[in-house]
Enzyme design. Structure first.
Site, short mmCIF file in Angstrom:
data_model
loop_
_atom_site.label_atom_id
_atom_site.label_comp_id
_atom_site.label_asym_id
_atom_site.label_seq_id
_atom_site.Cartn_x
_atom_site.Cartn_y
_atom_site.Cartn_z
N SER A 240 0.83 -1.21 0.00
CA SER A 240 0.00 0.00 0.00
C SER A 240 0.87 1.26 0.00
CB SER A 240 -0.91 0.03 1.23
OG SER A 240 -1.77 -1.08 1.24
N GLN A 241 0.26 2.35 -0.47
CA GLN A 241 0.90 3.66 -0.44
C GLN A 241 1.17 4.05 1.01
OE1 GLN A 241 -1.69 6.47 -2.36
NE2 GLN A 241 -0.49 8.23 -1.70
#
Ligand code: SAM
Length: 217
Positions: free
Chosen positions: A67-68
């Site tokens: 994930s970011q």
């Protein structure tokens, strides 16, 4: 054994990432400190090392992503962890979010659907000194035999809030989950006020890979 090296350059890039997250509105100092401590490049294929401190999601194989950092920080902040909280993470993936939860003092239980990611991360995280309990299976059903949990975090996009997860939350517990269609989801924070009363807050949109399984897609 692969040598993992945390260079000055990587440390500098990590500091810059923390500043970016602060600018984007992350306020929890402990979350920022955890992001500033965990070497995100360790979770990347060496060909992608130069991108590890960009505020972006990246492929980790098996059609999945890490994930970011903003997303990891945002979800972690919403969980409002207290040291010792028993936390269930659904979607182990690279193990990066699990590492952040561990640094925040949680007892981490993490479940991954994909067998090869499960095997890879279960071996890798302990090498960094990160302790977690690893499970392989359909996390949309939670882990009934390990319930109840103080906090539950879902790191894949769900079509609805899985009933099993609400059931496995302690009274006073929090579930953070992106809910929407297969492309974009609203981040939701559900708090179990009493055995029957759940309150719900809705935040911005995010784009997660789909939560698969019985109570997923
Ligand atoms: N938390 C991860 C990290 O820090 O790298 C990122 C997770 S990635 C965005 C979503 C993960 O959820 C994928 O690894 C995917 O295989 C997993 N997943 C999807 N459906 C699942 C399910 N029903 N149970 C467990 N894991 C699931």
């Amino acid at each position: 054994m692969i040598k993992l090296e945390d260079s000055y350059s990587h440390k500098g890039q990590r500091k810059a990432l923390v500043k970016t997250l602060e600018r984007k509105g992350i306020m929890d100092k402990k979350v920022l400190e955890a992001i500033g401590t965990i070497p995100r490049h360790f979770f990347f294929d060496s060909a992608l090392h130069s991108h590890a401190y960009e505020d972006k999601a990246f492929p980790i194989g098996e059609g999945q992503t890490i994930s970011q950092p903003f997303t990891v920080a945002f979800q972690s902040e919403l969980l409002a962890l207290r040291p010792g909280d028993k936390v269930l993470e659904i979607g182990t993936g690279s193990g990066y979010q699990a590492a952040i939860l561990y640094l925040l003092g949680a007892e981490v239980h993490t479940i991954e659907y994909n067998k090869s990611l499960y095997q890879r991360t279960k071996k890798f995280l302990p090498r960094l000194g990160i302790k977690a309990y690893f499970y392989q299976g359909d996390g949309s059903l939670g882990i009934p035999e390990k319930a109840p949990f103080d906090k539950i975090i879902v790191t894949a996009g769900a079509p609805v809030v899985p009933k099993s997860l609400l059931k496995q939350l302690k009274v006073g517990g929090v579930l953070v989950i992106p809910v929407g269609d297969r492309k974009t989801q609203k981040m939701m924070k559900l708090t179990k006020k009493t055995a029957k009363q759940i309150t719900q807050e809705e935040y911005d949109s995010f784009a997660f890979v789909p939560l698969l399984g019985h109570e997923g897609w």
